[in-house]
Design a protein around this motif. Structure first.
Motif, PDB file in Angstrom:
ATOM      1  N   LEU A   9       8.317 -13.867   1.416  1.00 22.46           N
ATOM      2  CA  LEU A   9       7.537 -12.672   1.065  1.00 22.46           C
ATOM      3  C   LEU A   9       6.519 -12.990  -0.027  1.00 22.46           C
ATOM      4  CD1 LEU A   9      10.351  -9.943   0.888  1.00 22.46           C
ATOM      5  CD2 LEU A   9       8.988 -10.677   2.854  1.00 22.46           C
ATOM      6  N   ASN A  10       5.277 -12.497   0.145  1.00 20.72           N
ATOM      7  CA  ASN A  10       4.298 -12.620  -0.939  1.00 20.72           C
ATOM      8  C   ASN A  10       4.634 -11.650  -2.058  1.00 20.72           C
ATOM      9  OD1 ASN A  10       2.748 -14.579   0.302  1.00 20.72           O
ATOM     10  ND2 ASN A  10       1.546 -13.058   1.446  1.00 20.72           N
ATOM     11  N   ILE A  11       5.224 -10.531  -1.695  1.00 20.69           N
ATOM     12  CA  ILE A  11       5.557  -9.481  -2.656  1.00 20.69           C
ATOM     13  C   ILE A  11       7.010  -9.084  -2.404  1.00 20.69           C
ATOM     14  CG2 ILE A  11       4.944  -7.140  -3.429  1.00 20.69           C
ATOM     15  CD1 ILE A  11       2.186  -7.741  -1.952  1.00 20.69           C
ATOM     16  N   PRO A  12       7.853  -9.115  -3.449  1.00 25.28           N
ATOM     17  CA  PRO A  12       9.298  -8.903  -3.221  1.00 25.28           C
ATOM     18  C   PRO A  12       9.645  -7.425  -3.052  1.00 25.28           C
ATOM     19  CG  PRO A  12       8.896  -9.292  -5.537  1.00 25.28           C
ATOM     20  CD  PRO A  12       7.556  -9.400  -4.861  1.00 25.28           C
ATOM     21  N   GLY A 210       5.407  -0.484  -9.027  1.00 26.12           N
ATOM     22  CA  GLY A 210       5.632  -1.814  -9.574  1.00 26.12           C
ATOM     23  C   GLY A 210       6.164  -1.776 -10.998  1.00 26.12           C
ATOM     24  N   TYR A 211       5.771  -0.752 -11.755  1.00 26.00           N
ATOM     25  CA  TYR A 211       6.263  -0.655 -13.136  1.00 26.00           C
ATOM     26  C   TYR A 211       7.762  -0.379 -13.179  1.00 26.00           C
ATOM     27  CZ  TYR A 211       1.296  -0.354 -14.323  1.00 26.00           C
ATOM     28  OH  TYR A 211      -0.038  -0.608 -14.451  1.00 26.00           O
ATOM     29  N   ASP A 212       8.276   0.329 -12.178  1.00 20.98           N
ATOM     30  CA  ASP A 212       9.726   0.556 -12.114  1.00 20.98           C
ATOM     31  C   ASP A 212      10.471  -0.729 -11.734  1.00 20.98           C
ATOM     32  OD1 ASP A 212       9.359   3.253 -12.618  1.00 20.98           O
ATOM     33  OD2 ASP A 212       9.589   3.882 -10.526  1.00 20.98           O
ATOM     34  N   GLU A 328      -1.086  -2.014  -4.676  1.00 26.35           N
ATOM     35  CA  GLU A 328      -1.120  -1.515  -6.058  1.00 26.35           C
ATOM     36  C   GLU A 328       0.137  -1.938  -6.820  1.00 26.35           C
ATOM     37  OE1 GLU A 328      -2.870   2.413  -6.999  1.00 26.35           O
ATOM     38  OE2 GLU A 328      -0.798   2.927  -7.512  1.00 26.35           O
ATOM     39  N   TRP A 329       1.296  -1.854  -6.156  1.00 26.42           N
ATOM     40  CA  TRP A 329       2.544  -2.246  -6.824  1.00 26.42           C
ATOM     41  C   TRP A 329       2.533  -3.745  -7.114  1.00 26.42           C
ATOM     42  CZ3 TRP A 329       5.699   0.604  -2.508  1.00 26.42           C
ATOM     43  CH2 TRP A 329       5.492   1.988  -2.636  1.00 26.42           C
ATOM     44  N   LEU A 333       2.987  -5.611 -10.656  1.00 26.67           N
ATOM     45  CA  LEU A 333       3.992  -6.663 -10.876  1.00 26.67           C
ATOM     46  C   LEU A 333       3.341  -7.967 -11.342  1.00 26.67           C
ATOM     47  CD1 LEU A 333       6.300  -6.186  -7.725  1.00 26.67           C
ATOM     48  CD2 LEU A 333       6.972  -5.896 -10.115  1.00 26.67           C
ATOM     49  N   GLY A 334       2.005  -7.942 -11.464  1.00 28.13           N
ATOM     50  CA  GLY A 334       1.304  -9.135 -11.900  1.00 28.13           C
ATOM     51  C   GLY A 334       1.173 -10.187 -10.819  1.00 28.13           C
ATOM     52  N   ARG A 335       1.195  -9.789  -9.535  1.00 30.13           N
ATOM     53  CA  ARG A 335       1.101 -10.770  -8.440  1.00 30.13           C
ATOM     54  C   ARG A 335      -0.312 -10.843  -7.886  1.00 30.13           C
ATOM     55  NH1 ARG A 335       6.702 -12.646  -6.943  1.00 30.13           N
ATOM     56  NH2 ARG A 335       7.784 -11.573  -8.568  1.00 30.13           N
TER      57      ARG A 335
END
Ligand SMILES: Cc1cc2nc3c(=O)[nH]c(=O)nc-3n(C[C@H](O)[C@H](O)[C@H](O)COP(=O)(O)O)c2cc1C
Length: 335
Positions: A9-12, A210-212, A328-329, A333-335
């Motif tokens: 996954l690129n984004i978890p 993403g902040y959560d 956006e998330w 998450l800084g990705r």
């Protein structure tokens, strides 16, 4: 700590399976295209419908979720049906009958062995060690949804690859193996699970952006996150209009067995307020008992007697395409 699928996954972020309408192949494909993982909700579908949904997303990385069948608890469902008579009369329906207790589990499982998919996850229990071995033998990764440390110990002993750790904040059914609804928050459940299992943990429950998710990943409490409610109002979701409208105006969620016979969190309405105290633990008997009433309530755009599953973060739902939300998330998450 990772798995083959998680490392791809690129984004978890996993788009939660949401049986009963909200999950669609379009939503799963959109989440996967955006770099997360889309899930097909296999529960409450006929084997043919499951096959059609799965075959329509085979171009993507995706997973399939199944509910494990429930034995009868012996609870007095007839007594509950008698208590619901005023509700059935209000909607001019008869109590629904139980078609099959097992939700075609064996047929669906066997189809997934003959037509392998990248990932299968279980809810309401774990696959047996033999079933895990069969899935592994066709190249399928296996996750189990757990809601307590005890659930996690059992699933780990059966050889699954990762645990979806669900907290009480989650929308929809609680995934506890025994139908209980413990209240320790997600962070505590994650810690309790980590104490008994070294498997990767996918956190679920009340996460809306993403902040959560970031603190859970940064602290090592979790390795990925599974979000359901946050996708409920996306255009790709199959969420009913009345459910979407109530997400915008509801003031609270509550956990109830009143609709299905298993504890589940949803937007609080009159049916829940009146029947939560007396509803028995009897899934899927109560699910089918209330089905005609729920269908009529939905068709009439009447939110009073319809299950509208949603997590504690429901007030932050966004009516935007799933890919936009995932992107956006990821930024958050800084990705
Ligand atoms: C409408 C709805 C339907 C759901 N159906 C399923 C399901 O079929 N299988 C499953 O494992 N979890 C199901 N869940 C629970 C999700 O997998 C996940 O635990 C939950 O959405 C996480 O909490 P959140 O809703 O606050 O994001 C459902 C949740 C919702 C909101």
């Amino acid at each position: 700590m990772t798995t083959r699928i998680l490392s791809e996954l690129n984004i978890p972020i996993i788009g939660a399976p949401m049986a009963g309408g909200p999950s669609t192949p379009e939503l799963a494909a959109a989440v996967s295209r955006a770099g997360g993982l889309g899930m097909i909700a296999g529960a409450l579908l006929t084997p043919d419908a499951l096959a059609a949904q799965v075959d329509s997303v085979r171009d993507h990385l995706f997973g399939v979720n199944l509910f494990l069948p429930e034995e009868s608890t012996g609870a007095d469902v007839d007594a509950y049906a008698a208590q619901l008579r005023p509700w059935f009369d209000k909607f001019d329906v008869e109590p629904g009958a139980l078609p099959r207790r097992d939700d075609y589990y064996t047929e669906k499982f066997d189809w997934l062995i003959s037509n392998p998919v990248p990932l299968v996850s279980s809810t309401f229990g774990t696959f047996t060690a033999d079933e895990v071995a069969r899935l592994h033998s066709v190249g399928t990764e296996v996750w189990a949804t757990v809601a307590t440390a005890d659930d996690a110990s059992v699933a780990t002993a059966h050889g699954v690859d990762a645990l979806v750790v669900q907290g009480p904040e989650a929308g929809g059914h609680r995934g506890t193996f025994d139908g209980s609804a413990p209240e320790a928050p997600l962070a505590d459940v994650l810690a309790a699970v980590a104490a008994v299992s070294s498997l990767p943990r996918i956190a679920a429950g009340g996460l809306m952006d993403g902040y959560d998710i970031a603190p859970l990943l940064n602290s090592g409490a979790a390795h990925a996150a599974q979000l359901g409610t946050a996708f409920l109002d996306t255009p790709e979701a199959g969420t009913r209009a009345v459910h979407r409208a109530q997400l915008a105006v509801a003031t609270r969620t509550a956990v109830t067995r009143a609709f299905s016979g298993r504890p589940a969190r949803g937007l609080e309405n009159d049916f829940m307020r009146e029947n939560s105290e007396v509803a028995p633990l009897a899934y899927p008997d109560v699910h089918y008992l209330t089905a005609p009433m729920r269908a009529k309530s939905a068709a009439a755009n009447d939110p009073s007697a319809l299950s509208m599953w949603a997590g504690t973060g429901f007030a932050r739902v966004q009516n935007r395409p799933a890919a936009e939300l995932v992107a956006e998330w990821a930024t958050q998450l800084g990705r």
